[in-house]
Design a protein around this motif. Structure first.
Motif, PDB file in Angstrom:
ATOM      1  N   UNK A   1       0.848  -1.186   0.000  1.00  0.00           N
ATOM      2  CA  UNK A   1       0.000   0.000   0.000  1.00  0.00           C
ATOM      3  C   UNK A   1       0.882   1.233   0.000  1.00  0.00           C
ATOM      4  N   UNK A   2       0.451   2.254  -0.738  1.00  0.00           N
ATOM      5  CA  UNK A   2       1.225   3.492  -0.828  1.00  0.00           C
ATOM      6  C   UNK A   2       0.284   4.682  -0.760  1.00  0.00           C
ATOM      7  N   UNK A   3       0.816   5.817  -0.333  1.00  0.00           N
ATOM      8  CA  UNK A   3       0.032   7.040  -0.254  1.00  0.00           C
ATOM      9  C   UNK A   3      -0.420   7.440  -1.651  1.00  0.00           C
ATOM     10  N   UNK A   4      -1.719   7.478  -1.851  1.00  0.00           N
ATOM     11  CA  UNK A   4      -2.305   7.827  -3.146  1.00  0.00           C
ATOM     12  C   UNK A   4      -3.610   8.580  -2.890  1.00  0.00           C
ATOM     13  N   UNK A   5      -3.556   9.923  -2.898  1.00  0.00           N
ATOM     14  CA  UNK A   5      -4.755  10.709  -2.580  1.00  0.00           C
ATOM     15  C   UNK A   5      -5.644  10.987  -3.781  1.00  0.00           C
ATOM     16  N   UNK A   6      -5.517  10.156  -4.832  1.00  0.00           N
ATOM     17  CA  UNK A   6      -6.290  10.375  -6.051  1.00  0.00           C
ATOM     18  C   UNK A   6      -7.781  10.528  -5.766  1.00  0.00           C
ATOM     19  N   UNK A   7      -8.295   9.772  -4.815  1.00  0.00           N
ATOM     20  CA  UNK A   7      -9.723   9.782  -4.541  1.00  0.00           C
ATOM     21  C   UNK A   7     -10.267  11.075  -3.987  1.00  0.00           C
ATOM     22  N   UNK A   8      -9.390  11.963  -3.547  1.00  0.00           N
ATOM     23  CA  UNK A   8      -9.866  13.248  -3.033  1.00  0.00           C
ATOM     24  C   UNK A   8      -9.308  14.443  -3.794  1.00  0.00           C
ATOM     25  N   UNK A   9      -8.223  14.240  -4.545  1.00  0.00           N
ATOM     26  CA  UNK A   9      -7.540  15.374  -5.172  1.00  0.00           C
ATOM     27  C   UNK A   9      -8.383  16.035  -6.249  1.00  0.00           C
ATOM     28  N   UNK A  10      -9.079  15.229  -7.074  1.00  0.00           N
ATOM     29  CA  UNK A  10      -9.852  15.831  -8.158  1.00  0.00           C
ATOM     30  C   UNK A  10     -10.894  16.801  -7.617  1.00  0.00           C
ATOM     31  N   UNK A  11     -11.694  16.350  -6.662  1.00  0.00           N
ATOM     32  CA  UNK A  11     -12.717  17.222  -6.104  1.00  0.00           C
ATOM     33  C   UNK A  11     -12.131  18.432  -5.421  1.00  0.00           C
ATOM     34  N   UNK A  12     -11.046  18.226  -4.684  1.00  0.00           N
ATOM     35  CA  UNK A  12     -10.368  19.323  -3.993  1.00  0.00           C
ATOM     36  C   UNK A  12      -9.843  20.340  -4.998  1.00  0.00           C
ATOM     37  N   UNK A  13      -9.222  19.856  -6.069  1.00  0.00           N
ATOM     38  CA  UNK A  13      -8.669  20.754  -7.086  1.00  0.00           C
ATOM     39  C   UNK A  13      -9.768  21.572  -7.749  1.00  0.00           C
ATOM     40  N   UNK A  14     -10.908  20.939  -8.024  1.00  0.00           N
ATOM     41  CA  UNK A  14     -12.018  21.673  -8.646  1.00  0.00           C
ATOM     42  C   UNK A  14     -12.577  22.719  -7.690  1.00  0.00           C
ATOM     43  N   UNK A  15     -12.706  22.373  -6.420  1.00  0.00           N
ATOM     44  CA  UNK A  15     -13.164  23.357  -5.434  1.00  0.00           C
ATOM     45  C   UNK A  15     -12.241  24.581  -5.413  1.00  0.00           C
ATOM     46  N   UNK A  16     -10.937  24.342  -5.478  1.00  0.00           N
ATOM     47  CA  UNK A  16      -9.979  25.457  -5.476  1.00  0.00           C
ATOM     48  C   UNK A  16     -10.060  26.255  -6.780  1.00  0.00           C
ATOM     49  N   UNK A  17     -10.193  25.557  -7.910  1.00  0.00           N
ATOM     50  CA  UNK A  17     -10.255  26.237  -9.202  1.00  0.00           C
ATOM     51  C   UNK A  17     -11.483  27.125  -9.312  1.00  0.00           C
ATOM     52  N   UNK A  18     -12.575  26.718  -8.680  1.00  0.00           N
ATOM     53  CA  UNK A  18     -13.819  27.480  -8.772  1.00  0.00           C
ATOM     54  C   UNK A  18     -13.700  28.870  -8.174  1.00  0.00           C
ATOM     55  N   UNK A  19     -12.752  29.060  -7.277  1.00  0.00           N
ATOM     56  CA  UNK A  19     -12.579  30.386  -6.676  1.00  0.00           C
ATOM     57  C   UNK A  19     -12.285  31.443  -7.732  1.00  0.00           C
ATOM     58  N   UNK A  20     -11.619  31.041  -8.799  1.00  0.00           N
ATOM     59  CA  UNK A  20     -11.324  31.979  -9.886  1.00  0.00           C
ATOM     60  C   UNK A  20     -12.600  32.431 -10.584  1.00  0.00           C
ATOM     61  N   UNK A  21     -13.578  31.555 -10.685  1.00  0.00           N
ATOM     62  CA  UNK A  21     -14.811  31.853 -11.420  1.00  0.00           C
ATOM     63  C   UNK A  21     -15.805  32.636 -10.586  1.00  0.00           C
ATOM     64  N   UNK A  22     -15.699  32.530  -9.266  1.00  0.00           N
ATOM     65  CA  UNK A  22     -16.638  33.221  -8.381  1.00  0.00           C
ATOM     66  C   UNK A  22     -16.488  34.737  -8.430  1.00  0.00           C
ATOM     67  N   UNK A  23     -15.420  35.233  -9.039  1.00  0.00           N
ATOM     68  CA  UNK A  23     -15.184  36.675  -9.110  1.00  0.00           C
ATOM     69  C   UNK A  23     -15.947  37.338 -10.253  1.00  0.00           C
ATOM     70  N   UNK A  24     -16.579  36.554 -11.117  1.00  0.00           N
ATOM     71  CA  UNK A  24     -17.210  37.103 -12.315  1.00  0.00           C
ATOM     72  C   UNK A  24     -18.638  37.559 -12.001  1.00  0.00           C
ATOM     73  N   UNK A  25     -18.860  38.861 -11.990  1.00  0.00           N
ATOM     74  CA  UNK A  25     -20.170  39.421 -11.640  1.00  0.00           C
ATOM     75  C   UNK A  25     -21.243  38.936 -12.600  1.00  0.00           C
TER      76      UNK A  25
END
Length: 262
Positions: free
Chosen positions: A117-141
Motif C-alpha cells: 500500500x502506498x500514499x495515493x490521494x487520487x480519490x480526493x484530489x480531483x474534487x479538492x482541485x475543482x473546489x480550489x479552481x472554482x474560486x477563480x470563477x466566483x469573481x465574475x459578476x
C-alpha cells in the motif's frame, strides 16, 4: 457518472450568454461552462485560464502518472514531506479526516503493486482541485458556472446572483443509469453545489475497499450531492465500497449532503 445540460428551469429567466471551454487535465476532460452577460469578456477568459492553471498545478503535485510529481518522488524516497508542496501535508490530513468520518470506508493508502500500500490521494484530489479552481470563477459578476471534471460537477455563481427565483441561473444535472449508460436515471436542478458519482459502470472494479482489502466489482453507483466536490466525491466512494457502518457514518457526519444509490 453525471451529465449536465444548460437549459434554464424557468421560462421567466431572461436569455444570457453561454460559453464553454474544455482541456485535458489530470488525465480527464475538464470542461468549464459559464452563463452570464460577460462570458466573452477578457475577465472571463482570465478567470477560466486561472481555473485551469490551478488544476494543472494540483496535477503537478499529486499525479501518480508523472515521474516528477511530489507524490511519486515522496513515495520513491527522493524527497521529504517537508520539501514537498504544502498541499501534500494537507492531503495527508484530509485523508486521515476522511477515513475517520467515513468509518474507515475511505483511505489514501491504496495498492501500489506487489501487495504493498502506498500514499495515493487520487480519490480526493480531483474534487479538492475543482473546489480550489472554482474560486477563480466566483469573481465574475452576474455569472453562473459549472465545472465538469470527468463526470463530477461543481456548480456555483457570483454572490450577486440569487439562489432561487427570478434571476437565478440553475443548471439541470442528469444522473446516469449505471446499468444502461445511454439512459438518465434522474435529474436534479442546482444553482450551487457539487454532484459526484462513484461506481463500476465506467471504469470497472477500480474502487478499493480498505476494510476487505479488495477492489469492489459489484454493479451500480452512488451519487452524492452537497456543498463541496471534495467531500461529495469522498462520500460517494465510501458509500459505494462501504457497508452499514459507512451509511451510519454518513447520516451522522454529513448532514449537508444527500446520497442516491442506483
Amino acid at each position: 457518472m453525471t451529465t449536465m445540460t444548460t437549459r434554464t428551469v424557468s421560462s421567466v429567466v431572461p436569455p444570457v450568454g453561454r460559453r464553454a471551454w474544455v482541456e485535458q487535465v489530470m488525465g480527464i476532460p475538464v470542461s468549464i461552462h459559464l452563463r452570464g452577460p460577460e462570458v466573452d469578456s477578457a475577465a472571463a477568459a482570465r478567470a477560466v485560464a486561472g481555473a485551469y492553471s490551478t488544476l494543472r498545478g494540483m496535477d503537478v503535485v499529486f499525479s501518480t502518472y508523472r515521474e516528477d510529481s511530489d507524490v511519486i518522488r515522496l513515495r520513491r524516497g527522493e524527497t521529504t514531506l517537508e520539501e514537498c508542496s504544502p498541499f501534500v501535508r494537507e492531503a495527508l490530513g484530509l485523508g486521515e479526516l476522511a477515513e475517520r468520518r467515513t468509518g474507515g470506508a475511505f483511505t489514501t493508502l491504496l495498492p501500489a503493486g506487489e501487495g504493498d500500500l502506498a500514499f495515493d490521494p487520487t480519490g480526493l484530489v480531483k474534487g479538492w482541485a475543482v473546489d480550489l479552481a472554482a474560486r477563480e470563477l466566483e469573481t465574475l459578476a452576474g455569472t453562473s458556472y459549472c465545472i465538469n471534471a470527468g463526470g463530477d460537477l461543481l456548480i456555483g455563481a457570483h454572490a450577486d446572483l440569487p439562489r432561487s427565483g427570478p434571476g437565478a441561473l440553475p443548471w439541470r444535472v442528469g444522473i446516469e443509469d449505471p446499468r444502461d449508460r445511454t439512459s438518465i436515471a434522474t435529474t436534479v436542478s442546482l444553482t450551487h453545489g457539487a454532484v459526484a458519482t462513484s461506481g463500476t459502470a465506467a471504469r470497472g472494479a477500480h474502487l478499493y475497499d480498505p476494510v476487505t482489502g479488495r477492489h469492489v466489482g459489484r454493479p451500480g453507483s452512488v451519487t452524492v450531492i452537497g456543498p463541496t466536490l471534495v467531500w461529495a466525491d469522498i462520500w460517494a466512494t465510501a458509500l459505494f465500497v462501504g457497508g452499514e457502518r459507512a451509511r451510519e457514518a454518513f447520516l451522522r457526519s454529513a448532514p449537508d449532503y444527500l446520497s442516491t444509490a442506483l
